[in-house]
Scaffold this active site. Structure first.
Site, PDB file in Angstrom:
ATOM      1  N   GLU A 123       0.788  -1.237   0.000  1.00 32.91           N
ATOM      2  CA  GLU A 123       0.000   0.000   0.000  1.00 32.91           C
ATOM      3  C   GLU A 123       0.819   1.285   0.000  1.00 32.91           C
ATOM      4  O   GLU A 123       0.343   2.313   0.503  1.00 32.91           O
ATOM      5  CB  GLU A 123      -0.913  -0.009   1.229  1.00 32.91           C
ATOM      6  CG  GLU A 123      -0.202   0.151   2.601  1.00 32.91           C
ATOM      7  CD  GLU A 123       0.123  -1.141   3.303  1.00 32.91           C
ATOM      8  OE1 GLU A 123       0.249  -2.186   2.634  1.00 32.91           O
ATOM      9  OE2 GLU A 123       0.264  -1.129   4.549  1.00 32.91           O
ATOM     10  N   HIS A 132      -8.326  -3.586  -0.548  1.00 37.84           N
ATOM     11  CA  HIS A 132      -7.525  -3.637   0.685  1.00 37.84           C
ATOM     12  C   HIS A 132      -6.403  -2.594   0.646  1.00 37.84           C
ATOM     13  O   HIS A 132      -6.250  -1.801   1.584  1.00 37.84           O
ATOM     14  CB  HIS A 132      -6.957  -5.052   0.846  1.00 37.84           C
ATOM     15  CG  HIS A 132      -6.098  -5.239   2.048  1.00 37.84           C
ATOM     16  ND1 HIS A 132      -6.569  -5.773   3.230  1.00 37.84           N
ATOM     17  CD2 HIS A 132      -4.794  -4.951   2.282  1.00 37.84           C
ATOM     18  CE1 HIS A 132      -5.597  -5.815   4.114  1.00 37.84           C
ATOM     19  NE2 HIS A 132      -4.497  -5.312   3.561  1.00 37.84           N
ATOM     20  N   GLU A 133      -5.647  -2.597  -0.430  1.00 37.34           N
ATOM     21  CA  GLU A 133      -4.506  -1.657  -0.505  1.00 37.34           C
ATOM     22  C   GLU A 133      -5.010  -0.222  -0.549  1.00 37.34           C
ATOM     23  O   GLU A 133      -4.437   0.669   0.071  1.00 37.34           O
ATOM     24  CB  GLU A 133      -3.621  -1.956  -1.717  1.00 37.34           C
ATOM     25  CG  GLU A 133      -3.112  -3.388  -1.817  1.00 37.34           C
ATOM     26  CD  GLU A 133      -2.472  -3.927  -0.555  1.00 37.34           C
ATOM     27  OE1 GLU A 133      -1.928  -3.136   0.234  1.00 37.34           O
ATOM     28  OE2 GLU A 133      -2.538  -5.160  -0.332  1.00 37.34           O
TER      29      GLU A 133
HETATM   30  N1  B3K Z   1       1.187  -4.356   4.007  1.00 36.90           N
HETATM   31  C1  B3K Z   1       1.586  -5.319   3.014  1.00 36.90           C
HETATM   32  C2  B3K Z   1       2.400  -6.409   3.601  1.00 36.90           C
HETATM   33  C3  B3K Z   1       3.832  -6.313   3.353  1.00 36.90           C
HETATM   34  C4  B3K Z   1       4.577  -7.385   4.090  1.00 36.90           C
HETATM   35  C5  B3K Z   1       5.982  -7.471   3.783  1.00 36.90           C
HETATM   36  N2  B3K Z   1       6.691  -8.475   4.512  1.00 36.90           N
HETATM   37  C6  B3K Z   1       0.422  -5.913   2.314  1.00 36.90           C
HETATM   38  C7  B3K Z   1      -0.904  -5.653   2.899  1.00 36.90           C
HETATM   39  O1  B3K Z   1      -1.272  -6.187   3.909  1.00 36.90           O
HETATM   40  O2  B3K Z   1      -1.613  -4.835   2.383  1.00 36.90           O
HETATM   41 ZN    ZN Z   2      -2.765  -4.915   4.435  1.00 32.38          ZN
END
Ligand code: B3K
Ligand code: ZN
Length: 881
Positions: A269, A302-303
């Site tokens: 994100e 989600h993102e």
């Molecule tokens: N926030 C990212 C996750 C990244 C993890 C890296 N080890 C994806 C998500 O939950 O949207």
């Molecule tokens: Zn996330």
């Protein structure tokens, strides 16, 4: 690689940093062999702490070129440097630091920091990847304004992107191009992103609720430009939904998504510049299944939703990861439920909880939604943090109701905009906005393990009352014993003999601490003590109990209901989720029984199932779930000692019995739902296809006519959903020659499309029918396989170890050995992926003794490797403890 005994870090040791970084200016000079990064940081001493004059910056795998303070070079003996940090001392309250580092993106196989994927440069900084780019305070509570310059050969990299808005694009004297991006929003380094490549983009725009025009762009490699429409559409729908449901508006003039082939996770994100695993964004009807479309819709959402839940309000430290992930999963689930079928979404989520999350909670890696320690944070991007975290937020929603929850989220965003906060700040906003006390509820964040609720009910005809006694108990987990009772919201219904819901009157009205027992608006019973008896009065007949409707709490339930009662609820329960749940309990019972004996479907069951199949008033997507047997992994969670071979046998028998008993009904259902309409990835069509293809699956098991239909669907269809369903049916038909012919034809048709080839790999590796060790070994050698690409690894090794249970658990231990060899190999190149592959091996204690010993031996073999990454070390050592 580090020494053999990496240290844990603890939540209780959290301290603010000695310095803040008010602004960060980065300049990337991209050359084929190396990248030069110049970082200019404005630092200010943290006034909350006594002045230390010392600043320890994180950095890994960096070649330090120079350091300057306020423009004056610092001699090498005036700073300290080791493999993980650079420390400056004797500092005053404000300085400008200039640090130059050299990095080697082309050699970066861990896919953290700046790396190459295909012909492009891209980044992945969460959680601690930024420290592989430059020395920095790489922690989420340090928020800074970023300016990024990218300098590169414009003919090789015509597209150069970073966060925020593009403020200049010039050609330098030497002919190289310099592009500058400025992000006006303060952010932690984990949200930084950079992309450079030869990409095409698909553009659109969105007008926000306040009339601002936002440019939307999806960047892809040229061959994929016809696969961007759906993600763009999903993005616009997400933006609208977040305005309508949460009142959240987007805050930059441009929102970009980039598709990347080599990516450890689904997507990221980064502020204004989301980077996606290409499998989670690219789709067209010929190459993507309905399931892939739905995954894309939910991940794009989600993102995007992270822009508020994660970016505008971020985490103070990584122990708070579920603050952004649990809440954002809850938000994307709400979106998917609104776009498609809410019941089906709930069923899918409960299935994941019950198979994957309950297993994690019952294993060596069990941890609370707010962990209190970790060795490697990458190991904590788990189903507990994400999915159980979302369930915990969902329980707050159940307790407060939709309006109360919205008041709470409004207050949370308003109060903490621009801050890095904790999970309890979120809970406090919910409490303050609603005037409720959630102190007891917070145990859900602290206590690991899945609570077990046992229920017993007695109807007293003379009193016209039902006595329901509930008991709860939460098992010990590593490092946690003696758990306290939790606040468990039990959504329930009482059903009369005609199948209608009865009115619920409950006593006592309050629990021993004065909390109301019943919320009529949401039909939720508040179960808060180790044991409680509730009396439901005014019942003129004995009701059938429907407990935990809508999967109202992530708990295991012990409640005996007869086959007759379960069939009754499968037919009549007004709660779609509980209809499914009743069916799953029923089928689970059948499978457990069929492990030992031949199995035949009772006449009553046959009648109910055929009625469901024929009932055109029902949502076909829900019906397809009602008729899907629990997976082998699901069944494994309900037995004390797992014998995967017995479970496989039991499930095969039941599957065949259902197929044979209802063969004609499946054929009729298939014929009824077959359609010539042009493929659209929209909910109604998807629902019809889901049921049609389930019918094909059973029908092709039961008869040659069904098999012939699968052969014809395989070659005649124009969409991947139908082609893949036919391929699955044929590959698993038991006819080896037909299976191989179809697989070969499919590969010939699709070998130039890597995402389709990944599906082809997992159809084979993930099959208990054909996913033999020999086949999987062959796929690892296949031209389509690539050890550097996480999607390929997941498609072959992940599918094999998590789905082809009969072969993975081969009695000579060869399946375990294959996986352990792969983990050892990947430990060196990509520790995150290596570590994720260990999960199936962490379950050794639950297996029958012979398999358990073989699996433990493979874990030990990994543990004995000399150079374990922190990621692999943590999971293996905890699993063997
Ligand atoms: N926030 C990212 C996750 C990244 C993890 C890296 N080890 C994806 C998500 O939950 O949207
Ligand atoms: Zn996330």
């Amino acid at each position: 690689m580090r020494d053999a005994q990496p240290q844990a870090i603890y939540l209780q040791d959290y301290r603010q940093p000695d310095y803040w970084i008010s602004s960060t200016e980065l300049s990337f000079e991209l050359y084929e062999e190396a990248t030069l990064v110049t970082s200019t940081l404005m630092i200010e001493a943290n006034g909350n702490l006594p002045a230390s004059g010392s600043l320890r910056l994180d950095g890994q795998q960096l070649e330090l070129v120079s350091v300057a303070i306020d423009g004056a070079a610092v001699a090498a003996d005036a700073y300290q440097q080791d493999e993980e940090s650079l420390t400056l001392s004797g500092l005053g309250s404000q300085h400008t630091l200039t640090i130059v580092t050299r990095i080697y993106p082309a050699q970066n196989t861990a896919l953290e920091g700046l790396y190459r994927s295909g012909g492009m440069y891209c980044t992945q900084c969460e959680a601690e990847g930024f420290r592989r780019i430059t020395y920095y305070l790489d922690r989420p509570d340090v928020m800074s304004v970023f300016t990024t310059h990218i300098i590169a050969d414009g003919s090789l990299y015509p597209v150069m992107l970073s966060n925020g808005n593009c403020t200049s694009d010039i050609t330098l004297d030497d002919g190289r191009r310099k592009v500058t991006w400025q992000d006006p929003h303060r952010k932690p380094a984990y949200l930084f992103a950079l992309v450079a490549g030869d990409l095409l983009s698909k553009e659109d725009s969105f007008t926000t609720m306040n009339g601002r025009e936002v440019k939307l762009k999806i960047f892809v490699e040229p061959q994929n430009i016809d696969k961007t429409d759906y993600a763009l559409d999903a993005l616009k729908r997400s933006m609208r939904w977040d305005e309508e449901v949460y009142g959240r508006e987007y805050d930059l003039d441009i929102f970009m998504i980039v598709a990347v082939d080599d990516f450890n996770m689904g997507a990221m994100e980064n502020k204004g510049l989301n980077i996606f695993n290409s499998s989670c964004v690219l789709a067209n009807p010929a190459t993507a299944t309905d399931a892939a479309y739905q995954r894309i819709e939910s991940i794009v959402a989600h993102e995007y939703f992270h822009n508020w839940s994660g970016n505008r309000v971020t985490c103070r430290d990584w122990f708070q990861l579920s603050l952004k992930e649990g809440f954002t999963v809850f938000r994307d689930a709400g979106f998917s439920a609104d776009m498609n079928s809410a019941t089906v979404k709930r069923i899918e989520d409960a299935r994941i909880l019950r198979t994957v999350q309950f297993a994690e909670d019952g294993g060596p890696m069990a941890h609370p939604v707010q962990p209190d320690s970790f060795i490697e944070i990458s190991n904590f991007y788990t189903v507990t943090i994400y999915e159980k975290g979302a369930e915990v937020v969902g329980m707050i929603h159940k307790i407060l109701g939709a309006d109360g929850f919205r008041k709470g989220s409004d207050l949370y965003f308003e109060r903490h905009d621009g801050q890095a906060v904790t999970i309890y700040d979120f809970v406090s906003a919910m409490e303050d906005a609603n005037g409720v006390d959630l102190t007891r509820f917070k145990l859900w964040y602290k206590q690991a393990g899945t609570p077990v609720v046992s229920a017993s009910a007695e109807y007293r005809a003379d009193e016209q009352a039902l006595y329901l006694t509930l008991r709860q108990q939460c098992p010990d987990t590593p490092g946690q014993t003696g758990k306290q009772p939790m606040w468990i919201p039990v959504q329930l219904g009482l059903i009369d003999s005609a199948g209608n819901d009865m009115t619920v009157n409950v006593s006592p009205a309050k629990d021993s601490q004065g909390l109301e027992s019943w919320t009529a608006s949401s039909q939720v019973l508040h179960f808060t003590e180790a044991e409680q008896t509730f009396v439901f009065s005014g019942l003129t007949e004995k009701p059938v109990l429907s407990l935990f409707r809508d999967f109202s709490a992530p708990v295991k339930v012990n409640f005996e209901q007869s086959e007759q009662e379960l069939l009754f609820r499968l037919k009549h329960d007004s709660d779609g989720f509980n209809r499914w749940d009743a069916g799953q309990q029923l089928m689970l019972g059948w499978i457990l029984q069929a492990r030992k004996d031949e199995f035949e479907l009772s006449t009553e069951a046959q009648t109910v199932l055929s009625e469901l199949l024929a009932d055109q008033s029902l949502d076909p997507a829900m019906v397809s779930y009602l008729l899907t047997l629990p997976s082998e992994a699901y069944v494994a969670e309900f037995v004390d000692e797992v014998d995967p071979h017995a479970i496989h046998l039991g499930r095969q028998r039941v599957r065949l019995a259902v197929a044979m008993a209802l063969s004609e009904q499946f054929a009729a259902c298939y014929q009824r739902l077959k359609s010539d309409a042009e493929y659209q990835p929209e909910p109604q069509q998807m629902a019809a296809r889901a049921l049609k293809n389930l019918a094909l699956y059973y029908w092709s098991l039961a008869s040659d006519a069904g098999l012939r239909q699968a052969v014809s669907q395989f070659s005649k269809t124009d969409n991947m959903t139908d082609q893949m369903a036919a391929l699955m049916a044929l590959a698993n038909s038991g006819d080896d020659e037909l299976a191989q012919q179809t697989l070969d034809a499919f590969y010939q048709q699709w070998k130039n499309d890597p995402l389709v080839v990944n599906q082809w790999l997992s159809v084979q590796s993930g099959s208990s029918e054909i996913g033999s060790l020999q086949r999987v070994q062959g796929l690892l050698e296949h031209e389509a396989f690539d050890w550097r690409n996480p999607n390929k690894i997941r498609s072959v090794l992940g599918a094999f170890a998590n789905q082809a249970l009969r072969h993975f658990h081969a009695t000579d231990g060869s399946g375990y050995k294959l996986l352990a060899d792969a983990i050892i190999r990947l430990n060196a190149s990509n520790p995150q992926i290596a570590s994720r592959l260990i999960t199936p091996l962490t379950k050794w204690r639950r297996l029958v003794p012979a398999l358990s010993a073989l699996m433990q031996a493979e874990l030990q073999r990994i543990a004995d490797e000399p150079q374990l990454s922190r990621d692999v070390y943590e999971v293996v050592s905890k699993s063997l403890q």
